[in-house]
Design a protein around this motif. Structure first.
Motif, PDB file in Angstrom:
ATOM      1  N   GLY A 153      12.486 -82.066 -61.651  1.00  0.00           N
ATOM      2  CA  GLY A 153      12.776 -83.458 -61.921  1.00  0.00           C
ATOM      3  C   GLY A 153      11.547 -84.187 -62.394  1.00  0.00           C
ATOM      4  N   ARG A 154      11.757 -85.440 -62.779  1.00  0.00           N
ATOM      5  CA  ARG A 154      10.664 -86.231 -63.337  1.00  0.00           C
ATOM      6  C   ARG A 154       9.683 -86.664 -62.261  1.00  0.00           C
ATOM      7  N   SER A 155      10.122 -86.706 -61.031  1.00  0.00           N
ATOM      8  CA  SER A 155       9.221 -87.093 -59.945  1.00  0.00           C
ATOM      9  C   SER A 155       9.672 -86.395 -58.678  1.00  0.00           C
ATOM     10  N   LEU A 156       9.076 -85.276 -58.405  1.00  0.00           N
ATOM     11  CA  LEU A 156       9.465 -84.514 -57.231  1.00  0.00           C
ATOM     12  C   LEU A 156       8.776 -85.037 -55.981  1.00  0.00           C
ATOM     13  N   LYS A 157       9.428 -84.790 -54.852  1.00  0.00           N
ATOM     14  CA  LYS A 157       8.847 -85.161 -53.558  1.00  0.00           C
ATOM     15  C   LYS A 157       8.377 -83.904 -52.839  1.00  0.00           C
ATOM     16  N   ASP A 158       7.555 -84.110 -51.832  1.00  0.00           N
ATOM     17  CA  ASP A 158       7.092 -82.972 -51.034  1.00  0.00           C
ATOM     18  C   ASP A 158       8.279 -82.142 -50.561  1.00  0.00           C
ATOM     19  N   SER A 159       9.322 -82.802 -50.122  1.00  0.00           N
ATOM     20  CA  SER A 159      10.476 -82.114 -49.552  1.00  0.00           C
ATOM     21  C   SER A 159      11.268 -81.314 -50.575  1.00  0.00           C
ATOM     22  N   ASP A 160      10.991 -81.512 -51.852  1.00  0.00           N
ATOM     23  CA  ASP A 160      11.695 -80.753 -52.897  1.00  0.00           C
ATOM     24  C   ASP A 160      11.110 -79.359 -53.059  1.00  0.00           C
ATOM     25  N   MET A 161       9.892 -79.156 -52.555  1.00  0.00           N
ATOM     26  CA  MET A 161       9.201 -77.894 -52.773  1.00  0.00           C
ATOM     27  C   MET A 161       9.245 -77.035 -51.515  1.00  0.00           C
ATOM     28  N   ASN A 162       9.360 -75.727 -51.728  1.00  0.00           N
ATOM     29  CA  ASN A 162       9.535 -74.798 -50.618  1.00  0.00           C
ATOM     30  C   ASN A 162       8.236 -74.121 -50.175  1.00  0.00           C
ATOM     31  N   TYR A 163       7.331 -73.934 -51.104  1.00  0.00           N
ATOM     32  CA  TYR A 163       6.104 -73.215 -50.792  1.00  0.00           C
ATOM     33  C   TYR A 163       4.899 -73.997 -51.308  1.00  0.00           C
ATOM     34  N   TRP A 164       3.805 -73.900 -50.559  1.00  0.00           N
ATOM     35  CA  TRP A 164       2.599 -74.647 -50.879  1.00  0.00           C
ATOM     36  C   TRP A 164       1.361 -73.769 -50.749  1.00  0.00           C
ATOM     37  N   GLY A 165       0.415 -74.007 -51.664  1.00  0.00           N
ATOM     38  CA  GLY A 165      -0.895 -73.404 -51.499  1.00  0.00           C
ATOM     39  C   GLY A 165      -1.739 -74.272 -50.581  1.00  0.00           C
ATOM     40  N   LYS A 166      -2.957 -73.825 -50.322  1.00  0.00           N
ATOM     41  CA  LYS A 166      -3.847 -74.566 -49.408  1.00  0.00           C
ATOM     42  C   LYS A 166      -4.590 -75.682 -50.117  1.00  0.00           C
ATOM     43  N   GLY A 167      -4.595 -75.647 -51.424  1.00  0.00           N
ATOM     44  CA  GLY A 167      -5.221 -76.707 -52.185  1.00  0.00           C
ATOM     45  C   GLY A 167      -6.619 -76.377 -52.655  1.00  0.00           C
ATOM     46  N   THR A 168      -7.024 -77.027 -53.721  1.00  0.00           N
ATOM     47  CA  THR A 168      -8.379 -76.888 -54.254  1.00  0.00           C
ATOM     48  C   THR A 168      -8.882 -78.274 -54.608  1.00  0.00           C
ATOM     49  N   LEU A 169     -10.130 -78.541 -54.283  1.00  0.00           N
ATOM     50  CA  LEU A 169     -10.698 -79.877 -54.458  1.00  0.00           C
ATOM     51  C   LEU A 169     -11.236 -80.068 -55.866  1.00  0.00           C
ATOM     52  N   VAL A 170     -10.825 -81.171 -56.463  1.00  0.00           N
ATOM     53  CA  VAL A 170     -11.358 -81.588 -57.761  1.00  0.00           C
ATOM     54  C   VAL A 170     -12.062 -82.921 -57.555  1.00  0.00           C
ATOM     55  N   THR A 171     -13.320 -82.970 -57.952  1.00  0.00           N
ATOM     56  CA  THR A 171     -14.098 -84.191 -57.830  1.00  0.00           C
ATOM     57  C   THR A 171     -14.576 -84.594 -59.207  1.00  0.00           C
ATOM     58  N   VAL A 172     -14.248 -85.822 -59.611  1.00  0.00           N
ATOM     59  CA  VAL A 172     -14.652 -86.331 -60.914  1.00  0.00           C
ATOM     60  C   VAL A 172     -15.653 -87.448 -60.694  1.00  0.00           C
ATOM     61  N   SER A 173     -16.864 -87.245 -61.177  1.00  0.00           N
ATOM     62  CA  SER A 173     -17.915 -88.232 -60.993  1.00  0.00           C
ATOM     63  C   SER A 173     -17.944 -89.195 -62.167  1.00  0.00           C
ATOM     64  N   SER A 174     -18.333 -90.418 -61.876  1.00  0.00           N
ATOM     65  CA  SER A 174     -18.358 -91.449 -62.930  1.00  0.00           C
ATOM     66  C   SER A 174     -19.710 -91.488 -63.613  1.00  0.00           C
TER      67      SER A 174
END
Length: 124
Positions: free
Chosen positions: A103-124
């Protein structure tokens, strides 16, 4: 079960680019909808974009539309998030997800599996 592992996060200057990858293992299936979410410090997790099983349909949040591109390689069980023209407000932990709803805007509850995440930091 499906395991998702993100890679490619790091520190980048504003205006730069970064490519995140997600390796899918376990009970892999090319029919999964693959999505990316992100969570900035002190905020709720938000939808970034999603791609259907064939890669022919993609949806993006308005905040990243035109700058981010999702692609997938089903034979290699990988999903990528190409991020261009990065802004400091893109700083967040980015999560790879898999599910069955598109869908155009999914919610957390729409997804069944998740990774642990990776950090992205953008400096100004």
């Amino acid at each position: 079960q499906v395991q998702l592992e993100e890679s490619g996060g790091g520190l980048v200057q504003a205006g730069g680019s970064l490519r995140l990858s997600c390796a899918v293992s376990g009970r892999t299936s090319s029919t999964y909808v693959m999505g990316w979410f992100r969570q900035a410090p002190g905020t709720e997790r938000e939808f970034v974009g999603a791609i259907n099983w064939s890669g022919g349909i993609t949806y993006y949040a308005d905040s990243v539309k035109g700058r981010f591109t999702i692609s997938r390689d089903n034979p290699k069980n990988t999903v990528n998030l190409q991020m261009n023209s990065l802004k400091p407000e893109d700083t967040a932990v980015y999560y790879c997800t898999a599910g069955f709803r598109l869908g155009r805007s999914l919610k957390d509850s729409d997804m069944n599996y998740w990774g642990k995440g990776t950090l992205v930091t953008v400096s100004s």
